[in-house]
Design a protein around this motif. Structure first.
Motif, mmCIF file in Angstrom:
data_model
loop_
_atom_site.group_PDB
_atom_site.id
_atom_site.type_symbol
_atom_site.label_atom_id
_atom_site.label_comp_id
_atom_site.label_asym_id
_atom_site.label_seq_id
_atom_site.Cartn_x
_atom_site.Cartn_y
_atom_site.Cartn_z
ATOM 1 N N PHE A 345 -12.643 31.726 -66.479
ATOM 2 C CA PHE A 345 -12.415 32.967 -67.218
ATOM 3 C C PHE A 345 -13.723 33.706 -67.516
ATOM 4 O O PHE A 345 -13.789 34.931 -67.414
ATOM 5 C CB PHE A 345 -11.701 32.671 -68.536
ATOM 6 C CG PHE A 345 -10.305 32.140 -68.387
ATOM 7 C CD1 PHE A 345 -9.475 32.578 -67.370
ATOM 8 C CD2 PHE A 345 -9.811 31.187 -69.278
ATOM 9 C CE1 PHE A 345 -8.181 32.097 -67.243
ATOM 10 C CE2 PHE A 345 -8.516 30.698 -69.164
ATOM 11 C CZ PHE A 345 -7.699 31.154 -68.137
ATOM 12 N N ASP A 346 -14.738 32.946 -67.874
ATOM 13 C CA ASP A 346 -15.983 33.559 -68.342
ATOM 14 C C ASP A 346 -16.893 34.052 -67.217
ATOM 15 O O ASP A 346 -17.705 34.959 -67.424
ATOM 16 C CB ASP A 346 -16.773 32.559 -69.193
ATOM 17 C CG ASP A 346 -16.082 32.238 -70.512
ATOM 18 O OD1 ASP A 346 -15.156 32.984 -70.897
ATOM 19 O OD2 ASP A 346 -16.454 31.226 -71.145
ATOM 20 N N HIS A 347 -16.788 33.435 -66.050
ATOM 21 C CA HIS A 347 -17.775 33.707 -64.994
ATOM 22 C C HIS A 347 -17.164 34.337 -63.744
ATOM 23 O O HIS A 347 -17.684 34.179 -62.645
ATOM 24 C CB HIS A 347 -18.526 32.421 -64.641
ATOM 25 C CG HIS A 347 -19.307 31.853 -65.792
ATOM 26 N ND1 HIS A 347 -20.428 32.476 -66.295
ATOM 27 C CD2 HIS A 347 -19.104 30.751 -66.568
ATOM 28 C CE1 HIS A 347 -20.898 31.764 -67.315
ATOM 29 N NE2 HIS A 347 -20.112 30.723 -67.500
ATOM 30 N N ARG A 348 -16.058 35.027 -63.934
ATOM 31 C CA ARG A 348 -15.465 35.864 -62.886
ATOM 32 C C ARG A 348 -15.136 35.084 -61.610
ATOM 33 O O ARG A 348 -15.478 35.475 -60.510
ATOM 34 C CB ARG A 348 -16.382 37.048 -62.573
ATOM 35 C CG ARG A 348 -16.475 38.068 -63.714
ATOM 36 C CD ARG A 348 -17.464 39.168 -63.413
ATOM 37 N NE ARG A 348 -17.153 39.832 -62.161
ATOM 38 C CZ ARG A 348 -18.054 40.478 -61.422
ATOM 39 N NH1 ARG A 348 -19.324 40.523 -61.804
ATOM 40 N NH2 ARG A 348 -17.688 41.076 -60.303
ATOM 41 N N TRP A 349 -14.413 33.962 -61.802
ATOM 42 C CA TRP A 349 -13.850 33.265 -60.647
ATOM 43 C C TRP A 349 -12.558 33.951 -60.190
ATOM 44 O O TRP A 349 -12.058 33.667 -59.112
ATOM 45 C CB TRP A 349 -13.499 31.819 -61.007
ATOM 46 C CG TRP A 349 -14.636 30.929 -61.367
ATOM 47 C CD1 TRP A 349 -15.923 31.276 -61.617
ATOM 48 C CD2 TRP A 349 -14.556 29.508 -61.528
ATOM 49 N NE1 TRP A 349 -16.661 30.168 -61.933
ATOM 50 C CE2 TRP A 349 -15.853 29.069 -61.893
ATOM 51 C CE3 TRP A 349 -13.528 28.580 -61.417
ATOM 52 C CZ2 TRP A 349 -16.130 27.713 -62.127
ATOM 53 C CZ3 TRP A 349 -13.800 27.241 -61.655
ATOM 54 C CH2 TRP A 349 -15.094 26.812 -62.002
ATOM 55 N N ILE A 350 -12.024 34.854 -61.043
ATOM 56 C CA ILE A 350 -10.670 35.370 -60.855
ATOM 57 C C ILE A 350 -10.706 36.869 -60.570
ATOM 58 O O ILE A 350 -11.403 37.624 -61.248
ATOM 59 C CB ILE A 350 -9.814 35.106 -62.107
ATOM 60 C CG1 ILE A 350 -9.820 33.616 -62.453
ATOM 61 C CG2 ILE A 350 -8.372 35.591 -61.900
ATOM 62 C CD1 ILE A 350 -9.341 33.309 -63.856
#
Length: 604
Positions: A345-350
């Motif tokens: 969520f925090d490191h833009r995997w999505i």
């Protein structure tokens, strides 16, 4: 209901709603140079080792270099594919993917000797190499297992060189679907509404207003029908390619060839399809009739099957709220797993943004040497929350596997691949169920389990699998297929499953056009296989078995070093019998009975 606005172009979406491909290739403009260097290194590797493997030590030395080259190959090709998936209308990404694909073929051509040269060695030398370095046990086991089907080295090299051409049916299918299909608006009672592939599958199929939902189905079906003959031609090309390759390798049928790769016997594959078609169908027909009664429909049609049982109790869910739901749901998996989800969520995997040209559906790509990447199209629905939890299940699987296994040991059989993903859906449903005792809330949670987790994986994909088996049977008999044949086969499957309880609306027969999994071998049936395993494991968690989580994490970390049946057995599920599947079908029946009872109470 929130209506999806016209889609934005990729350069117009919020960056925070996109994934960060810079983690894969920090200097993207250098990827061509990276691939050029990889070609050179692969050709040097071929010159140094091809036709020179005579001892176990030679094998180990070769595989160590091969491993490093293959890891780089995965990173670069994944980058090019994901960049195209985020916008298939991006001309630069199209050209880059084509260029990387050509370069990748050169690399695979240079590397193709490895399997051929190893397969030509005496088994004793390969077994000695396994004892010298356990890192390569699984890879060498597969070499030995595939030895009877190995083609002449020059043929294998030619096939590797031709891989961009051989893979073109999938690329053409995706381009047609994501770029060429431009849907006109549709009209209901004098009002026009926007339509797109994503809007239909994520919004209009779920629309509680019957007039809008059925009009959207008609409009969507009319547009994809315009492409049915081209899509069928592309699909037939894929099928004939698979049949030709299976015959060249000495398999009696294309089904056997595809199952061989999965380490799955034909009876296990057939059982998964046959039992669900016969024993789950009566339960799902009850569910369809419950929807019909609840909505007061004149008849239950195929266009009505995806609606929520209680649409008024289906609130919009923001991404922030979804993250809280999922983080709480996966807490039983332990602190490390929760931290992994938080990092996603925090490191833009999505990639959340539903922009123009984006690949439809959802997936998780987990390149070795980097974190996973998840593609979804977010529409603030609980349906999206379950989808995201599902894809994070894939991510959690491979983060764990990559920690403990090498690139050649990390990926399990496709038969098992959907177990960790559907496990997260079960955890999410369990968390929601425990959070509120209100009967209406409880019905909402159970209906989400049935309509999302079980309907999608045990019905939608399973019906596709039953259809796919009919198609491959024709191909094995030496036949070809076209759009009328495929339409007829799919309608047959739908009518067999739904009987007289669901009217198979005109356009339903075109559903085969919507599934990219047909270009990935026998994939569709594995969703129900994985969900069978995860249902049994999740029930043990719900019933308080404290040993389950540790066992399950060990299964995830085992990667592909065991067969799917062995992995399931590690989790306490014996798929060599039909008992787990029958128990799962019974569980679905019990959930539908509970929905019927809760609905009766709420209607009083």
């Amino acid at each position: 209901m929130k209506i999806m606005p016209q889609l934005l172009n990729r350069n117009e979406v919020n960056m925070e709603d996109t994934w960060n491909l810079g983690d894969l290739v920090p200097t993207a403009y250098k990827i061509d140079a990276h691939m050029d260097q990889l070609i050179i290194d692969a050709q040097v590797f071929e010159r140094n080792f091809s036709s020179r493997l005579t001892s176990a030590q030679d094998v180990i030395s070769c595989l160590k270099v091969y491993e490093e080259l293959y890891e780089r190959f995965v990173i670069y090709t994944t980058y090019a594919r994901l960049r195209l998936d985020e916008d298939r209308g991006n001309g630069k990404a199209q050209l880059q993917q084509a260029k990387i694909g050509t370069a990748a073929a050169s690399v695979m051509s240079a590397l193709s000797f490895v399997d051929s040269d190893l397969a030509a060695l005496p088994a004793a030398i390969l077994q000695e190499a396994q004892h010298m370095d356990s890192t390569y046990i699984t890879l060498i086991d597969n070499i030995l297992r595939n030895k009877p089907y190995q083609l002449h080295p020059e043929v294998e090299k030619a096939l590797a060189t031709l891989s961009p051409v051989l893979d073109s049916p999938y690329a053409i299918y995706n381009t047609t679907k994501s770029v060429d299909m431009n849907f006109p608006d549709f009209e209901v009672a004098g009002t026009t509404y926007p339509m797109s592939y994503g809007a239909f599958e994520n919004e209009w199929e779920l629309e509680p207003d019957t007039d809008k939902r059925r009009a959207a189905f008609t409009a969507f079906s009319a547009k994809i029908a315009d492409y049915q003959h081209t899509t069928a031609k592309v699909y037939n090309t894929q099928l004939q390619k698979e049949k030709t390759l299976a015959s060249m390798k000495g398999f009696d049928s294309v089904i056997d060839a595809l199952l061989h790769v999965q380490h799955v016997e034909r009876d296990l594959y057939n059982r998964q399809i046959d039992l669900i078609m016969t024993e789950l169908a009566p339960h799902m027909r009850r569910y369809a009739q419950l929807l019909k009664k609840t909505y007061g429909l004149d008849k239950m049609t195929y266009a009505d099957l995806k609606i929520a049982l209680d649409a008024d109790f289906d609130p919009l869910v923001t991404k922030a709220e979804a993250q809280k739901y999922i983080l709480h749901a996966v807490e039983p998996m332990g602190a490390d797993y929760v931290q992994m989800v938080q990092e996603a969520f925090d490191h833009r995997w999505i990639d959340y943004a539903p922009n123009k040209g984006k690949s439809t559906g959802a997936f998780c790509s987990s390149p070795y040497g980097c974190h996973p990447y998840i593609l979804v199209s977010w529409h603030d629905k609980m349906n999206d929350v379950f989808t995201l939890a599902h894809e994070l299940g894939h991510a959690g699987h491979f983060v764990n596997a990559h920690k403990k296994q090498t690139i050649f040991n990390s990926r399990p059989s496709m038969y098992f691949i959907e177990a960790p993903s559907t496990m997260n859906e079960m955890l999410l449903a369990n968390h929601l169920a425990q959070s509120n005792d209100d009967p209406r809330f409880k019905r909402w949670v159970i209906s989400n389990m049935v309509s999302k987790t079980y309907f999608h994986n045990f019905v939608t994909h399973l019906l596709e699998a039953a259809y796919q088996r009919k198609v491959y049977t024709m191909i094995d008999e030496g036949q070809s297929v076209n759009a009328p044949i495929l339409n007829d086969l799919f309608r047959q499957v739908l009518e067999e499953f739904w009987g007289e309880d669901v009217d198979i609306t005109t356009g339903a027969e075109l559903t085969w056009m919507r599934q990219p999994h047909y270009y990935m071998g026998l994939y569709s049936y594995t969703y129900s296989a994985g969900l069978t395993i995860s249902t049994q494991v999740s029930q043990r968690i719900i019933n308080g078995d404290d040993t389950v989580i540790a066992d399950w994490l060990e299964v995830l970390q085992t990667g592909g070093t065991k067969t799917p049946a062995e992995l399931a057995l590690m989790a306490g599920v014996d798929v060599s019998t039909d008992e787990p599947l029958r128990q799962t079908i019974a569980h679905i029946g019990n959930l539908i009975t509970e929905l019927e009872q809760l609905t009766a109470v709420l209607e009083q």
